[in-house]
Design an enzyme around this catalytic site. Structure first.
Site, short mmCIF file in Angstrom:
data_model
loop_
_atom_site.label_atom_id
_atom_site.label_comp_id
_atom_site.label_asym_id
_atom_site.label_seq_id
_atom_site.Cartn_x
_atom_site.Cartn_y
_atom_site.Cartn_z
N GLY A 262 -6.04 -3.77 -7.87
CA GLY A 262 -7.19 -2.92 -7.57
C GLY A 262 -6.76 -1.56 -7.04
O GLY A 262 -7.37 -0.53 -7.34
N ARG B 195 1.44 4.18 -3.13
CA ARG B 195 1.16 5.59 -2.86
C ARG B 195 2.42 6.43 -3.01
O ARG B 195 2.37 7.58 -3.46
CB ARG B 195 0.55 5.74 -1.47
CG ARG B 195 -0.90 5.20 -1.42
CD ARG B 195 -1.33 4.97 0.01
NE ARG B 195 -2.75 4.65 0.15
CZ ARG B 195 -3.29 3.44 -0.08
NH1 ARG B 195 -2.52 2.44 -0.52
NH2 ARG B 195 -4.58 3.23 0.10
N GLN C 30 -9.26 1.98 -0.54
CA GLN C 30 -9.08 2.35 -1.95
C GLN C 30 -10.12 3.40 -2.37
O GLN C 30 -9.79 4.35 -3.08
CB GLN C 30 -9.18 1.10 -2.84
CG GLN C 30 -8.01 0.15 -2.61
CD GLN C 30 -8.11 -1.14 -3.41
OE1 GLN C 30 -9.07 -1.34 -4.15
NE2 GLN C 30 -7.14 -2.00 -3.24
N SER D 200 -13.47 0.82 2.75
CA SER D 200 -12.48 0.60 1.70
C SER D 200 -11.50 1.75 1.65
O SER D 200 -11.87 2.89 1.34
CB SER D 200 -13.17 0.46 0.34
OG SER D 200 -12.22 0.58 -0.69
N ARG E 226 -13.93 -7.06 -10.96
CA ARG E 226 -14.11 -6.44 -9.62
C ARG E 226 -15.00 -5.20 -9.70
O ARG E 226 -15.01 -4.47 -10.69
CB ARG E 226 -12.74 -6.13 -9.03
CG ARG E 226 -11.97 -7.42 -8.79
CD ARG E 226 -10.63 -7.20 -8.20
NE ARG E 226 -10.72 -6.66 -6.84
CZ ARG E 226 -9.67 -6.35 -6.10
NH1 ARG E 226 -8.45 -6.50 -6.60
NH2 ARG E 226 -9.82 -5.87 -4.89
N SER F 261 0.83 -1.21 0.00
CA SER F 261 0.00 0.00 0.00
C SER F 261 0.86 1.26 0.00
O SER F 261 0.57 2.24 -0.69
CB SER F 261 -0.91 0.01 1.23
OG SER F 261 -1.86 -1.02 1.15
N LYS G 297 -12.36 -9.54 -3.75
CA LYS G 297 -10.91 -9.31 -3.83
C LYS G 297 -10.38 -9.94 -5.13
O LYS G 297 -11.13 -10.17 -6.05
CB LYS G 297 -10.23 -9.87 -2.58
CG LYS G 297 -10.65 -9.12 -1.30
CD LYS G 297 -10.16 -7.69 -1.33
CE LYS G 297 -10.54 -6.93 -0.08
NZ LYS G 297 -10.14 -5.53 -0.15
N ASP H 268 -7.14 -8.21 4.60
CA ASP H 268 -6.18 -8.96 3.78
C ASP H 268 -5.60 -10.17 4.51
O ASP H 268 -5.01 -11.04 3.88
CB ASP H 268 -5.02 -8.05 3.33
CG ASP H 268 -5.48 -7.01 2.32
OD1 ASP H 268 -6.53 -7.21 1.68
OD2 ASP H 268 -4.79 -5.99 2.17
C1 S3P Z 1 -5.69 -1.46 -0.07
C2 S3P Z 1 -6.95 -1.48 0.46
C3 S3P Z 1 -7.71 -2.71 0.67
C4 S3P Z 1 -6.82 -3.94 0.64
C5 S3P Z 1 -5.87 -3.91 -0.53
C6 S3P Z 1 -4.97 -2.69 -0.45
C7 S3P Z 1 -5.03 -0.15 -0.24
O1 S3P Z 1 -8.68 -2.84 -0.35
O2 S3P Z 1 -7.60 -5.11 0.58
O3 S3P Z 1 -5.05 -5.07 -0.50
O4 S3P Z 1 -3.80 -0.12 -0.48
O5 S3P Z 1 -5.71 0.87 -0.14
P1 S3P Z 1 -10.17 -2.21 -0.21
O6 S3P Z 1 -10.02 -0.75 -0.20
O7 S3P Z 1 -10.90 -2.70 -1.43
O8 S3P Z 1 -10.71 -2.78 1.06
#
Ligand code: S3P
Length: 450
Positions: free
Chosen positions: A110, A36, A185, A183, A138, A32, A364, A337
Site C-alpha cells: 500500500g 521513502r 500514506q 494515515s 484496499r 517505511s 490493511k 501496525d
Molecule cells: C505506512 C503507513 C501506515 C502503516 C503502513 C506503512 C507508511 O499505513 O500501516 O504499514 O509507511 O506510511 P496507513 O497510512 O494506511 O495508516
C-alpha cells in the site's frame, strides 16, 4: 525439542513451544524509511546511497518501480548480518521521470501504491499502479480525492480500488486538506504531490502519523513545516517547486518488527532478548511505551549514528508479569501496525484489555480484526471484536492448532510468536507472508530459541 519451525510445504510452517528465548537480534531495515529513501532518491538530482534497506517484497516492489521510472538503481551484492541490502540510485531528479512501459507492480504494498500515486500526479506521464489481490481490495478514495483536487486525473476501478490510472499535471494546484482517517500514506502522497504544486500545500490530521516523509524531505533540503495542534493532531505545510538534494541514508531497524520480539520476550516465561539498532522515531515508538504500561521491562540505550536521521536505540526485554491495557482511538492509531501482536500480549495479561477505534485495521493487507480474532481465538484466547473495538480477557493458556495468516505478514508473524508459548504445535497457513516485511524471521526465530 523437535525442529521448532519446520516448513511443511512452501507456505505452511509449524512452530513448537520454546524452552527458552535468548540472544540478540538485528532487524530488517525500517520498511517505511526504506520505501521513502528509494522514492526520494528518484526525485533527487545526483547519487544516493541507501545502506541497510529492508529486503522484504514490499521494498523490492518500490525498488522495481524506481527503476521503471528511469533512475539507475544498483542493488549491491550480498546482504548484511540482518539480511538487509544496500542500493545506489542515480537520478536527474523528478524531471527525469519517464513514461513507464507497462503497469507499475506494487505487489502487496500500500505504501508503494499510495506514495507513487502522489509522485506521479505532478509529472507529465500516464501510469497505471497495480498490485496483488490484497492490494486491489484496499481503499484508494482517500488519495484519489485529494490528488484530483490538485488537478491530476486519477481513475480507480469500482469503489476506488486499484489498479489506479494516474495522468499527471504540471504544475498541480496546492490544496489545504484534512485527512478523513489518520494515515501517513495519505499525508505522504499529498506532500509528494505538493512538491509539484504552484504554491503551498497543507495537510491537517487529527492524529500525528509517522513523520518519515517530512524528516526525509527536510534532510534533502525541502522546506517542510510541521505544527502540532496540542491535542495529538497537527498540520504539515510544503512549498512547491523545491529541488531535492541527493544524500546517503542509513536505514535503522524497523520498530514494527522489533515489536514481535518485545512481545515474545515479555510473554515467554524464560526469555532475555536484545534487539539492536531500532528506530526510536517518536511517531513509531508508541508500542514500546504501551508494553511498558502493561508492566513489560524494556531497557533502552540510545545509539549514536554516523548519519543523522532517525533516533536509534538498542532495546532489551525480559520475561515478566503483564497487566491489561486500555487504548483510546488516538493511541490505537499511533500503533496501528503493532495492534495484532499487542493483542497477543493482551492474551497473557491479567485483566480485560480494550483496544478502541481499530476500524482502520479492517483495511490493511487483510481484515486484521477478523484475522486476529479468528487466529488467536482458535489458539484459545478470549478475544472478540465489539464494533470497532477489540476486547481481550487474560491470561489464557494458548494451545497450538492450525491458524491462517490470510497472506498477511503481521498476522503470520504474530501467530509464529504465539506458537513459541502455545502448548503443542501451531501450524501457520500462508506463513511465507513474513517475506513481505521480514524475510529472515524464521531464521532469527531458530537462532534465539532453545
Ligand atoms: C505506512 C503507513 C501506515 C502503516 C503502513 C506503512 C507508511 O499505513 O500501516 O504499514 O509507511 O506510511 P496507513 O497510512 O494506511 O495508516
Amino acid at each position: 525439542m523437535a525442529a521448532s519451525a519446520a516448513s511443511v510445504d512452501r507456505s505452511t510452517v509449524e512452530v513448537l513451544p520454546a524452552a527458552r528465548l535468548e540472544g540478540e537480534l538485528r532487524l530488517p531495515g525500517d520498511k517505511s524509511v526504506s520505501h521513502r529513501a528509494l522514492m526520494l532518491a528518484l526525485l533527487a538530482d545526483g547519487e544516493s546511497r541507501i545502506r541497510g534497506a529492508g529486503d522484504g517484497a514490499d521494498v523490492r516492489s518500490t525498488a522495481g518501480i524506481v527503476r521503471s521510472l528511469g533512475a539507475s538503481l544498483v542493488r549491491m551484492p550480498g546482504t548484511d548480518e540482518a539480511g538487509n541490502v544496500d542500493y545506489v540510485v542515480r537520478s536527474v531528479g523528478a524531471a527525469g521521470i519517464r513514461q513507464p512501459d507497462g503497469a507499475l507492480d506494487c505487489g502487496n504494498s500500500g505504501t508503494s501504491l499510495r506514495l507513487f500515486a502522489g509522485i506521479l500526479a505532478g509529472q507529465p506521464v500516464e501510469a497505471t499502479l497495480d498490485g496483488d489481490a490484497s492490494l486491489r481490495s484496499r481503499p484508494m478514495a482517500r488519495i484519489i480525492e485529494p490528488l484530483r483536487a490538485m488537478g491530476a486525473s486519477v481513475e480507480g476501478s469500482e469503489g476506488g480500488r486499484p489498479p489506479l490510472r494516474v495522468t499527471g499535471r504540471t504544475p498541480l494546484d496546492p490544496i489545504d486538506w484534512t485527512t478523513p482517517v489518520p494515515s501517513a500514506q495519505v499525508k505522504s502522497a499529498i506532500l509528494l504531490a505538493g512538491l509539484s504544486a504552484a504554491g503551498t500545500t497543507v495537510v491537517r490530521e487529527s492524529v500525528a502519523t509517522r513523520d518519515h516523509t517530512e524528516r526525509m524531505l527536510r534532510a534533502r533540503g525541502v522546506a517542510v513545516r510541521s505544527r502540532d495542534d496540542g491535542g495529538g493532531g497537527g498540520m504539515v505545510e510544503i512549498d512547491g517547486g523545491a529541488t531535492l538534494r541527493a544524500i546517503d541514508v542509513d536505514v535503522p531497524g524497523d520498530p514494527s518488527a522489533a515489536a514481535f520480539w518485545l512481545v515474545a520476550g515479555a510473554i515467554h516465561p524464560a526469555a532475555a532478548l536484545r534487539v539492536r539498532h531500532v528506530s526510536g522515531n517518536p511517531t513509531r515508538r508508541a508500542i514500546f511505551d504501551m508494553l511498558r504500561r502493561m508492566g513489560v521491562q524494556i531497557d533502552e540505550t540510545p545509539v549514536d549514528t554516523p548519519v543523522p536521521g532517525e533516533p536509534v536505540a538498542d532495546l532489551a526485554v525480559r520475561s515478566g508479569e503483564l497487566t491489561a491495557l486500555e487504548l483510546e482511538p488516538v493511541e490505537t492509531a499511533m500503533a496501528i501496525d503493532e495492534i495484532p501482536v499487542l493483542c497477543l500480549a493482551a492474551t497473557q495479561a491479567r485483566g480485560r484489555s480494550v483496544i478502541r477505534g481499530a476500524d482502520e485495521l479492517r483495511h490493511k493487507e487483510s481484515d486484521r480484526i477478523a484475522g486476529i480474532v479468528d487466529g488467536l481465538g482458535a489458539l484459545g484466547a478470549k478475544i472478540a471484536a465489539q464494533g470497532d473495538d477489540i476486547v481481550v480477557d487474560g491470561p489464557t493458556l494458548l494451545r497450538g492448532t492450525v491458524v491462517d495468516s490470510l497472506g498477511d505478514h503481521r498476522l503470520a508473524l504474530t501467530f509464529a510468536i504465539a506458537g513459541l508459548v502455545a502448548a503443542g504445535r501451531t501450524t501457520i497457513i500462508a506463513a511465507d507472508a513474513v517475506g513481505i516485511s521480514y524475510p529472515t524471521f524464521f531464521a532469527d526465530l531458530e537462532r534465539i530459541r532453545s
